[in-house]
Design an enzyme around this catalytic site. Sequence first.
Site, PDB file in Angstrom:
ATOM      1  N   ASP A  15       0.846  -1.192   0.000  1.00  0.00           N
ATOM      2  CA  ASP A  15       0.000   0.000   0.000  1.00  0.00           C
ATOM      3  C   ASP A  15       0.883   1.244   0.000  1.00  0.00           C
ATOM      4  O   ASP A  15       1.647   1.476   0.938  1.00  0.00           O
ATOM      5  CB  ASP A  15      -0.903   0.028   1.233  1.00  0.00           C
ATOM      6  CG  ASP A  15      -2.023  -0.990   1.166  1.00  0.00           C
ATOM      7  OD1 ASP A  15      -2.245  -1.554   0.079  1.00  0.00           O
ATOM      8  OD2 ASP A  15      -2.678  -1.211   2.205  1.00  0.00           O
ATOM      9  N   GLY A  41      -3.262  -5.282   0.751  1.00  0.00           N
ATOM     10  CA  GLY A  41      -3.932  -6.277  -0.086  1.00  0.00           C
ATOM     11  C   GLY A  41      -5.033  -6.931   0.716  1.00  0.00           C
ATOM     12  O   GLY A  41      -4.841  -7.312   1.877  1.00  0.00           O
ATOM     13  N   ALA A  44      -4.105 -10.493   2.244  1.00  0.00           N
ATOM     14  CA  ALA A  44      -3.115 -10.403   3.310  1.00  0.00           C
ATOM     15  C   ALA A  44      -3.674  -9.644   4.511  1.00  0.00           C
ATOM     16  O   ALA A  44      -3.420 -10.006   5.670  1.00  0.00           O
ATOM     17  CB  ALA A  44      -1.848  -9.724   2.798  1.00  0.00           C
ATOM     18  N   ASN A  45      -4.459  -8.594   4.245  1.00  0.00           N
ATOM     19  CA  ASN A  45      -5.072  -7.849   5.345  1.00  0.00           C
ATOM     20  C   ASN A  45      -5.961  -8.747   6.197  1.00  0.00           C
ATOM     21  O   ASN A  45      -5.901  -8.731   7.437  1.00  0.00           O
ATOM     22  CB  ASN A  45      -5.909  -6.689   4.805  1.00  0.00           C
ATOM     23  CG  ASN A  45      -5.077  -5.541   4.287  1.00  0.00           C
ATOM     24  OD1 ASN A  45      -3.861  -5.503   4.453  1.00  0.00           O
ATOM     25  ND2 ASN A  45      -5.736  -4.592   3.635  1.00  0.00           N
ATOM     26  N   LEU A 220     -22.080  -0.689   6.805  1.00  0.00           N
ATOM     27  CA  LEU A 220     -22.523   0.702   6.693  1.00  0.00           C
ATOM     28  C   LEU A 220     -21.566   1.664   7.372  1.00  0.00           C
ATOM     29  O   LEU A 220     -21.968   2.701   7.890  1.00  0.00           O
ATOM     30  CB  LEU A 220     -23.930   0.845   7.294  1.00  0.00           C
ATOM     31  CG  LEU A 220     -25.015  -0.041   6.695  1.00  0.00           C
ATOM     32  CD1 LEU A 220     -26.306   0.084   7.496  1.00  0.00           C
ATOM     33  CD2 LEU A 220     -25.252   0.319   5.233  1.00  0.00           C
ATOM     34  N   GLU A 223     -22.155   3.389  10.808  1.00  0.00           N
ATOM     35  CA  GLU A 223     -23.499   2.998  11.219  1.00  0.00           C
ATOM     36  C   GLU A 223     -23.637   1.494  11.450  1.00  0.00           C
ATOM     37  O   GLU A 223     -24.741   0.995  11.642  1.00  0.00           O
ATOM     38  CB  GLU A 223     -24.526   3.461  10.182  1.00  0.00           C
ATOM     39  CG  GLU A 223     -24.534   4.962   9.952  1.00  0.00           C
ATOM     40  CD  GLU A 223     -24.761   5.735  11.242  1.00  0.00           C
ATOM     41  OE1 GLU A 223     -25.629   5.320  12.041  1.00  0.00           O
ATOM     42  OE2 GLU A 223     -24.058   6.744  11.439  1.00  0.00           O
ATOM     43  N   GLY A 250     -12.636  -2.590   6.310  1.00  0.00           N
ATOM     44  CA  GLY A 250     -13.558  -3.614   5.820  1.00  0.00           C
ATOM     45  C   GLY A 250     -12.937  -4.999   5.838  1.00  0.00           C
ATOM     46  O   GLY A 250     -13.622  -5.996   6.099  1.00  0.00           O
ATOM     47  N   ASP A 251     -11.631  -5.071   5.586  1.00  0.00           N
ATOM     48  CA  ASP A 251     -10.945  -6.363   5.651  1.00  0.00           C
ATOM     49  C   ASP A 251     -10.895  -6.883   7.080  1.00  0.00           C
ATOM     50  O   ASP A 251     -11.037  -8.088   7.316  1.00  0.00           O
ATOM     51  CB  ASP A 251      -9.526  -6.232   5.093  1.00  0.00           C
ATOM     52  CG  ASP A 251      -9.521  -5.787   3.645  1.00  0.00           C
ATOM     53  OD1 ASP A 251     -10.453  -6.162   2.910  1.00  0.00           O
ATOM     54  OD2 ASP A 251      -8.588  -5.065   3.254  1.00  0.00           O
ATOM     55  N   ALA A 281      -9.942  -0.701  14.306  1.00  0.00           N
ATOM     56  CA  ALA A 281      -8.935  -0.567  13.254  1.00  0.00           C
ATOM     57  C   ALA A 281      -8.846   0.854  12.713  1.00  0.00           C
ATOM     58  O   ALA A 281      -7.755   1.304  12.335  1.00  0.00           O
ATOM     59  CB  ALA A 281      -9.238  -1.542  12.124  1.00  0.00           C
TER      60      ALA A 281
END
EC number: 2.7.1.15
Length: 328
Positions: A15, A41, A44-45, A220, A223, A250-251, A281
């Site tokens: 990244d 990635g 990997a994340n 969300l 939320e 999200g990962d 996170a």
Amino acid sequence: MYDYDLLVVGSANADLVIDVERRPAAGETVLGGDLAVHPGGKGANQAVAAARLDARTALLARVGDDGHGRLLLDSLGAAGVDTAGVLVGGAPTGVALITVDPLGDNSIVVSPGANSRLSPEDVRAAAGLFRATRVVSAQLEIPLETVVEVVRNLVPGGRFVLNPSPPRELPAEVLAACDPLIVNEHEARVILGDACVGGEPADWARLLLAGGPRSVVVTLGAEGALVCAGADVTRVPSVRVDAVDTTGAGDAFTAALAWRLGAGAALAEAAAYAARVGAAAVTRRGAQESYPTAEEVEALCGAVPGDARTAGRAADGAPVAGERGGSR
């Protein structure tokens, strides 16, 4: 008895992150801060996020024989991920170009590199990893035909978790295996197209479920998330935190959810825990560097409530329909 709690099949990227005052519009140039290079990635994340939570985790991926590949292998090893399935060479390591604004929101462009070489043959050659785990998680930063082969190699009774990012049309064979299909608001809109116009996230979840998955989770951002399995939609609240950088959140959510499902949690319970992991996170910069331990999640976010309500109502008693959340 399985050797692993979770097998992740997916991408491994370096990244390249730049802080900006605002993300550029089309044709516009903006000045940013100093370039920072982080291991990332989506595959990997997820592997690192799960391992940081003490899940026994393995990763099937490809990296280049270069500095970025070594950065990724070092990060995976430090987190405790089994990297026996990480194949080296054949193409440069994938790279993600990321801009982050002062609110912590990001824009990402990915150059797949070695990720595009992760093949169905690689999946078949990793049969031992698939036999050693019941839960497999994947994303779409690797070839779609490879994801199809992942589904075909699940152990009997195995569970498949898919985050279709970047979103694209999925074959029925893959959709039918998803339990759950995890999407954010952007991914839901792309997959549903005109069908989501005028609807609310709870409607999207039901429409996505009607497309073939066994269950659906719509994240969300701040939320929380919506969980849809059968006729019920369950609202899972998030935890309010000061977001610094949403990269990889999200990962972290997907990894935590997949791990908790493998441990026997119900989907809504697993999503409630995952929402706390994702919230923790975003309080730190980077992707893998930001992922919390189980102890850090509890210290920051508290224990997971065990009484999430269903039957079309939110966990706090408010109706699910009509509520909107920010996309992360």
